[in-house]
Design an enzyme around this catalytic site. Structure first.
Site, PDB file in Angstrom:
ATOM      1  N   LYS A  94      -8.348   0.756   3.611  1.00  0.00           N
ATOM      2  CA  LYS A  94      -7.557  -0.451   3.389  1.00  0.00           C
ATOM      3  C   LYS A  94      -6.570  -0.640   4.540  1.00  0.00           C
ATOM      4  O   LYS A  94      -5.792   0.274   4.853  1.00  0.00           O
ATOM      5  CB  LYS A  94      -6.754  -0.354   2.090  1.00  0.00           C
ATOM      6  CG  LYS A  94      -7.584  -0.187   0.830  1.00  0.00           C
ATOM      7  CD  LYS A  94      -6.677  -0.071  -0.385  1.00  0.00           C
ATOM      8  CE  LYS A  94      -7.446   0.079  -1.674  1.00  0.00           C
ATOM      9  NZ  LYS A  94      -6.533   0.186  -2.844  1.00  0.00           N
ATOM     10  N   ARG A 117      -5.048  -5.613 -13.394  1.00  0.00           N
ATOM     11  CA  ARG A 117      -3.763  -6.113 -12.884  1.00  0.00           C
ATOM     12  C   ARG A 117      -2.782  -6.143 -14.057  1.00  0.00           C
ATOM     13  O   ARG A 117      -3.010  -6.813 -15.060  1.00  0.00           O
ATOM     14  CB  ARG A 117      -3.936  -7.498 -12.277  1.00  0.00           C
ATOM     15  CG  ARG A 117      -2.644  -8.291 -12.033  1.00  0.00           C
ATOM     16  CD  ARG A 117      -1.630  -7.611 -11.117  1.00  0.00           C
ATOM     17  NE  ARG A 117      -2.144  -7.303  -9.809  1.00  0.00           N
ATOM     18  CZ  ARG A 117      -2.047  -8.118  -8.768  1.00  0.00           C
ATOM     19  NH1 ARG A 117      -1.473  -9.314  -8.905  1.00  0.00           N
ATOM     20  NH2 ARG A 117      -2.526  -7.743  -7.593  1.00  0.00           N
ATOM     21  N   LYS A 175       0.835  -1.199   0.000  1.00  0.00           N
ATOM     22  CA  LYS A 175       0.000   0.000   0.000  1.00  0.00           C
ATOM     23  C   LYS A 175       0.876   1.258   0.000  1.00  0.00           C
ATOM     24  O   LYS A 175       0.714   2.140  -0.840  1.00  0.00           O
ATOM     25  CB  LYS A 175      -0.926   0.005   1.218  1.00  0.00           C
ATOM     26  CG  LYS A 175      -1.775  -1.255   1.388  1.00  0.00           C
ATOM     27  CD  LYS A 175      -2.755  -1.460   0.277  1.00  0.00           C
ATOM     28  CE  LYS A 175      -3.714  -2.610   0.556  1.00  0.00           C
ATOM     29  NZ  LYS A 175      -3.077  -3.926   0.650  1.00  0.00           N
ATOM     30  N   ARG A 183     -10.114  -7.271 -13.911  1.00  0.00           N
ATOM     31  CA  ARG A 183     -10.858  -8.049 -12.923  1.00  0.00           C
ATOM     32  C   ARG A 183     -12.124  -7.281 -12.560  1.00  0.00           C
ATOM     33  O   ARG A 183     -12.046  -6.211 -11.973  1.00  0.00           O
ATOM     34  CB  ARG A 183      -9.994  -8.309 -11.689  1.00  0.00           C
ATOM     35  CG  ARG A 183      -8.673  -9.006 -12.013  1.00  0.00           C
ATOM     36  CD  ARG A 183      -7.742  -9.065 -10.822  1.00  0.00           C
ATOM     37  NE  ARG A 183      -7.351  -7.738 -10.367  1.00  0.00           N
ATOM     38  CZ  ARG A 183      -6.549  -7.504  -9.338  1.00  0.00           C
ATOM     39  NH1 ARG A 183      -6.047  -8.501  -8.649  1.00  0.00           N
ATOM     40  NH2 ARG A 183      -6.251  -6.259  -8.973  1.00  0.00           N
ATOM     41  N   ASN A 236       2.153  -4.453  -6.030  1.00  0.00           N
ATOM     42  CA  ASN A 236       2.290  -5.734  -5.346  1.00  0.00           C
ATOM     43  C   ASN A 236       3.644  -6.352  -5.664  1.00  0.00           C
ATOM     44  O   ASN A 236       3.962  -6.609  -6.835  1.00  0.00           O
ATOM     45  CB  ASN A 236       1.167  -6.670  -5.791  1.00  0.00           C
ATOM     46  CG  ASN A 236      -0.205  -6.141  -5.416  1.00  0.00           C
ATOM     47  OD1 ASN A 236      -0.675  -6.323  -4.312  1.00  0.00           O
ATOM     48  ND2 ASN A 236      -0.845  -5.439  -6.354  1.00  0.00           N
TER      49      ASN A 236
END
Length: 307
Positions: free
Chosen positions: A155, A205, A120, A219, A277
């Site tokens: 989050k 992604r 994050k 997605r 990520n």
């Protein structure tokens, strides 16, 4: 080339969905020796790194051989592919992989970068490409930000796969109590981002390999859901990069290469960067299936070219 994959136990891996399985099978197709271990199998004897690992035949999935105690210097490449959470065990494993890196072994992704790039917080250095974002533990700060934005997504900084992600309006009854809960009474900071309605069209992604985008999938969230993560029911579909997404990838590339982040998955919603990520990015199988791209083979071929 001899490659070691440090990952969850092999019995837990679904070869039809798991990117680690895709990479291992691609390495085997390239003629490489493929070995597997868990983080618990890493050893440092002084400043000499060792591992207890098994050679594996990956296709059909999976046949491990007899486990052996080997010096990590006997491997050309080590992949750190343990799934989050990034807990104490994960962090200690990354420090043991530092020892392997000092011994001259290439570790993907670089252990120091795995520690430095919270998935994050790491995106904040590219905030010009993001929706308005606040990280704070003070409830008053979070309430003020929610009032400015109207609707936000909360989050947890250590979250993964959409777990613990909450969408909330500024005027929602009980907002203060909710923020006290998610911050653990102002002990833990959380990320708040402006809610992007474009998420109904999907969360893209994009997989970057040595800084270059090699594949992407869109997605889409289920009906009545705003989270598009595949783990919570999102559906993957074929997609192409937009010019803005290509610019985001180009903006990230120098930092990713400089810090040893070889295999990365970024998330983009409505042209806005959401997350970077780095721990164990997924999406290889979906790209291969939906886009007809042999992504795993491309990743291993690029690794060979760089070695």
């Amino acid at each position: 080339m001899r490659q070691l994959f440090v990952l969850d136990p092999l019995r837990q891996i679904n070869p039809l969905k798991d990117s680690s399985a895709a990479l291992m099978q691609a390495a085997e197709r390239a003629g490489d020796q493929v070995w597997a271990s868990t983080p618990a199998d890493l050893i440092a004897l002084g400043d000499v790194p060792w591992v207890v690992a098994a050679p594996v035949v990956t296709d059909p999935w999976v046949t491990p051989g007899a486990r052996e105690r080997l010096a990590l210097s006997e491997f050309d490449v080590i992949w750190m592919r343990k799934d989050p959470p990034v807990d104490e065990a994960y962090l200690y494993a990354s420090h043991l992989l530092d020892v392997a890196e000092r011994a001259g072994v290439r570790v993907l992704n670089r252990p120091s970068a795995l520690r430095a790039w919270n998935e994050k917080l790491g995106a904040l250095r590219f905030s010009r490409w993001m929706a308005p974002t606040l990280v704070a533990g003070r409830v008053s700060e979070l309430i003020g930000f929610a009032q400015e934005q109207g609707e936000v997504v909360l989050k947890p900084l250590g979250g993964r796969a959409g777990l613990g992600v909450i969408r909330v309006r500024a005027e929602a009854p009980g907002l203060k109590a909710l923020l006290e809960l998610v911050t653990e009474q102002e002990r833990m900071p959380v990320m708040a981002q402006r809610f992007l309605p474009e998420v109904s069209e999907g969360d893209k992604r994009i997989l970057l390999v040595d800084g270059d985008p090699l594949g992407a999938v869109n997605r889409k969230p289920q009906e009545g859901e705003f989270r598009s993560n595949l783990a919570v029911g999102g559906q993957a579909e074929a997609t192409q990069l937009t010019p803005r997404e290509e610019k985001i990838c180009a903006a990230l590339a120098p930092a990713l290469r400089a810090e040893g982040l070889f295999f990365v998955g970024i998330d983009v919603i409505g042209g806005m960067l959401s997350e970077i990520n780095v721990t164990s990015p997924t999406g290889v199988r979906e790209v291969e299936r939906l886009m007809g791209v042999p992504l795993g083979d491309q990743v291993i071929a690029l690794l060979h070219a760089l070695h």
